[in-house]
Design a protein around this motif. Structure first.
Motif, PDB file in Angstrom:
ATOM      1  N   ALA A  78       0.846  -1.205   0.000  1.00 28.28           N
ATOM      2  CA  ALA A  78       0.000   0.000   0.000  1.00 28.28           C
ATOM      3  C   ALA A  78       0.874   1.245   0.000  1.00 28.28           C
ATOM      4  N   ALA A  79       1.968   1.208   0.784  1.00 27.80           N
ATOM      5  CA  ALA A  79       2.871   2.360   0.870  1.00 27.80           C
ATOM      6  C   ALA A  79       3.549   2.626  -0.477  1.00 27.80           C
ATOM      7  N   ALA A  80       3.988   1.532  -1.142  1.00 29.51           N
ATOM      8  CA  ALA A  80       4.641   1.693  -2.450  1.00 29.51           C
ATOM      9  C   ALA A  80       3.669   2.277  -3.464  1.00 29.51           C
ATOM     10  N   ALA A  81       2.424   1.794  -3.454  1.00 29.40           N
ATOM     11  CA  ALA A  81       1.416   2.312  -4.388  1.00 29.40           C
ATOM     12  C   ALA A  81       1.106   3.779  -4.075  1.00 29.40           C
ATOM     13  N   LEU A  82       1.109   4.115  -2.787  1.00 32.24           N
ATOM     14  CA  LEU A  82       0.863   5.510  -2.392  1.00 32.24           C
ATOM     15  C   LEU A  82       1.962   6.430  -2.903  1.00 32.24           C
ATOM     16  N   LYS A  83       3.202   5.965  -2.787  1.00 31.11           N
ATOM     17  CA  LYS A  83       4.330   6.774  -3.281  1.00 31.11           C
ATOM     18  C   LYS A  83       4.207   6.962  -4.797  1.00 31.11           C
ATOM     19  N   ASN A  84       3.774   5.889  -5.470  1.00 30.95           N
ATOM     20  CA  ASN A  84       3.540   5.947  -6.906  1.00 30.95           C
ATOM     21  C   ASN A  84       2.480   7.014  -7.232  1.00 30.95           C
ATOM     22  N   ASN A  85       1.365   6.980  -6.502  1.00 30.44           N
ATOM     23  CA  ASN A  85       0.294   7.975  -6.690  1.00 30.44           C
ATOM     24  C   ASN A  85       0.781   9.383  -6.371  1.00 30.44           C
ATOM     25  N   GLU A  86       1.611   9.490  -5.343  1.00 32.10           N
ATOM     26  CA  GLU A  86       2.121  10.795  -4.907  1.00 32.10           C
ATOM     27  C   GLU A  86       2.909  11.471  -6.029  1.00 32.10           C
ATOM     28  N   LYS A  87       3.674  10.657  -6.771  1.00 30.22           N
ATOM     29  CA  LYS A  87       4.478  11.182  -7.878  1.00 30.22           C
ATOM     30  C   LYS A  87       3.598  11.673  -9.037  1.00 30.22           C
ATOM     31  N   LEU A  89       0.253  12.585  -8.879  1.00 28.62           N
ATOM     32  CA  LEU A  89      -0.794  13.571  -8.542  1.00 28.62           C
ATOM     33  C   LEU A  89      -0.354  15.013  -8.783  1.00 28.62           C
ATOM     34  N   ASN A  90      -1.228  15.800  -9.393  1.00 29.44           N
ATOM     35  CA  ASN A  90      -0.904  17.214  -9.598  1.00 29.44           C
ATOM     36  C   ASN A  90      -1.263  18.042  -8.357  1.00 29.44           C
ATOM     37  N   GLY A  91      -0.778  19.270  -8.349  1.00 30.70           N
ATOM     38  CA  GLY A  91      -0.937  20.132  -7.169  1.00 30.70           C
ATOM     39  C   GLY A  91      -2.383  20.422  -6.825  1.00 30.70           C
ATOM     40  N   GLU A  92      -3.194  20.624  -7.839  1.00 31.21           N
ATOM     41  CA  GLU A  92      -4.600  20.942  -7.606  1.00 31.21           C
ATOM     42  C   GLU A  92      -5.309  19.785  -6.887  1.00 31.21           C
ATOM     43  N   ASN A  93      -5.026  18.560  -7.348  1.00 27.06           N
ATOM     44  CA  ASN A  93      -5.668  17.401  -6.718  1.00 27.06           C
ATOM     45  C   ASN A  93      -5.119  17.140  -5.321  1.00 27.06           C
ATOM     46  N   LYS A  94      -3.848  17.411  -5.124  1.00 26.52           N
ATOM     47  CA  LYS A  94      -3.280  17.280  -3.768  1.00 26.52           C
ATOM     48  C   LYS A  94      -3.956  18.266  -2.825  1.00 26.52           C
ATOM     49  N   ALA A  95      -4.169  19.485  -3.310  1.00 25.09           N
ATOM     50  CA  ALA A  95      -4.835  20.499  -2.483  1.00 25.09           C
ATOM     51  C   ALA A  95      -6.255  20.047  -2.134  1.00 25.09           C
ATOM     52  N   TYR A  96      -6.914  19.424  -3.107  1.00 27.31           N
ATOM     53  CA  TYR A  96      -8.273  18.924  -2.856  1.00 27.31           C
ATOM     54  C   TYR A  96      -8.248  17.838  -1.770  1.00 27.31           C
ATOM     55  N   LEU A  97      -7.346  16.868  -1.905  1.00 28.90           N
ATOM     56  CA  LEU A  97      -7.253  15.784  -0.911  1.00 28.90           C
ATOM     57  C   LEU A  97      -6.931  16.346   0.469  1.00 28.90           C
ATOM     58  N   ASN A  98      -6.086  17.352   0.473  1.00 22.19           N
ATOM     59  CA  ASN A  98      -5.675  18.010   1.714  1.00 22.19           C
ATOM     60  C   ASN A  98      -6.848  18.707   2.412  1.00 22.19           C
ATOM     61  N   SER A  99      -7.850  19.094   1.625  1.00 26.45           N
ATOM     62  CA  SER A  99      -8.968  19.877   2.163  1.00 26.45           C
ATOM     63  C   SER A  99     -10.123  19.014   2.675  1.00 26.45           C
ATOM     64  N   LEU A 100     -10.062  17.701   2.453  1.00 24.59           N
ATOM     65  CA  LEU A 100     -11.220  16.856   2.781  1.00 24.59           C
ATOM     66  C   LEU A 100     -11.432  16.743   4.289  1.00 24.59           C
ATOM     67  N   PRO A 101     -12.682  16.812   4.757  1.00 27.73           N
ATOM     68  CA  PRO A 101     -12.981  16.745   6.191  1.00 27.73           C
ATOM     69  C   PRO A 101     -13.041  15.306   6.717  1.00 27.73           C
ATOM     70  N   LEU A 102     -12.949  15.156   8.031  1.00 26.93           N
ATOM     71  CA  LEU A 102     -13.020  13.835   8.664  1.00 26.93           C
ATOM     72  C   LEU A 102     -14.452  13.375   8.908  1.00 26.93           C
ATOM     73  N   LYS A 103     -15.348  14.338   9.108  1.00 21.91           N
ATOM     74  CA  LYS A 103     -16.756  13.993   9.360  1.00 21.91           C
ATOM     75  C   LYS A 103     -17.662  14.965   8.623  1.00 21.91           C
ATOM     76  N   GLU A 104     -18.830  14.498   8.266  1.00 24.36           N
ATOM     77  CA  GLU A 104     -19.819  15.369   7.634  1.00 24.36           C
ATOM     78  C   GLU A 104     -21.185  14.985   8.192  1.00 24.36           C
ATOM     79  N   LYS A 105     -21.891  15.959   8.754  1.00 21.13           N
ATOM     80  CA  LYS A 105     -23.248  15.690   9.264  1.00 21.13           C
ATOM     81  C   LYS A 105     -24.244  16.289   8.306  1.00 21.13           C
ATOM     82  N   ILE A 106     -25.202  15.463   7.889  1.00 23.15           N
ATOM     83  CA  ILE A 106     -26.253  15.936   6.984  1.00 23.15           C
ATOM     84  C   ILE A 106     -27.566  15.548   7.649  1.00 23.15           C
ATOM     85  N   GLY A 107     -28.114  16.433   8.467  1.00 23.47           N
ATOM     86  CA  GLY A 107     -29.340  16.121   9.212  1.00 23.47           C
ATOM     87  C   GLY A 107     -29.138  14.920  10.108  1.00 23.47           C
ATOM     88  N   LYS A 108     -29.915  13.846   9.871  1.00 23.19           N
ATOM     89  CA  LYS A 108     -29.792  12.665  10.731  1.00 23.19           C
ATOM     90  C   LYS A 108     -28.807  11.638  10.187  1.00 23.19           C
TER      91      LYS A 108
END
Ligand code: ZN
Length: 221
Positions: A78-87, A89-108
């Protein structure tokens, strides 16, 4: 309203496209994280989810690839594949991944990647973990991914629902897995979709991704 609930896409573009085609007229998409890791197309998968998903949560692979989670937490393939993806990935998509939240509440409804108690890392395999998970949220339904196994856990009127994995199912069925949730009637339908797996595998070979990860796609394990 019907909502397509996707999790654990893992850079598998062919699986993601097949799921979106199957979801057809469903306008709203929720993604439970792990857009990247393992597979060959992290940029394409990020761009599609960024454009189409109303909500998307952070997964451990999403944080791992942008350095928000230690890479030694992952097993070697998994780590090797992640390093592969890291190479790749463009900056815009990295910024998007960096911005993702841990939780999201939508009503109930609560959305997390792994579990409401430990949203990035906990696998809800053991019964005691599932029981603890129910104590860790107050909403009626909690959607989770992370184990790559479709599941519905029930406690009284409340449920924890896992739609399985789009890009790397592990329940012995290689077909992409996702769910259709109706937020009015609170019903959930699990769907499985065939995709051109050889195409994905050929790209993984080209990128020198671990043979184990290439084989497991076809086994659904
Ligand atoms: Zn995953």
């Amino acid at each position: 309203m019907k909502i397509a609930v996707l999790a654990d896409i893992h850079s598998n573009l062919e699986a993601l496209e097949a799921v979106l085609a199957d979801a057809g007229g469903i306008k709203e998409i929720w993604c439970l994280g792990d857009i990247v890791g393992y597979g060959p197309n992290p940029n394409e998968c990020c761009a599609i989810i960024k454009k189409k998903a109303k909500y998307c949560l952070a997964g451990n692979h999403d944080w791992g690839v942008v350095g928000k989670m230690r890479i030694d937490w992952f097993n070697s393939q998994a780590a090797a594949a992640l390093k592969n993806n890291e190479k790749i990935l463009n900056g815009e998509n990295k910024a998007y991944l960096n911005s993702l939240p841990l939780k999201e509440k939508i009503g109930k409804i609560l959305l997390v990647h792994a579990s409401p108690r430990l949203p990035l890392t906990e696998y809800l395999f053991e019964d005691w973990r599932v029981q603890r998970a129910f104590e860790s949220f107050s909403e009626k339904i909690c959607f989770v991914g992370h184990t790559h196994l479709p599941a519905v856990f029930q406690k009284g009127e409340r449920r924890i629902i896992n739609p399985g994995s789009v890009g790397q199912p592990r329940d012995g069925d290689w077909r992409a897995s996702y769910g259709v949730f109706d937020d009015k009637n609170l019903t959930f339908e699990l769907r499985r979709v065939k995709y051109p797996i050889e195409k994905t595998q050929a790209k993984m070979v080209k990128l020198k991704i671990s043979p184990f990860l290439i084989k497991r796609l076809a086994l659904g394990k």
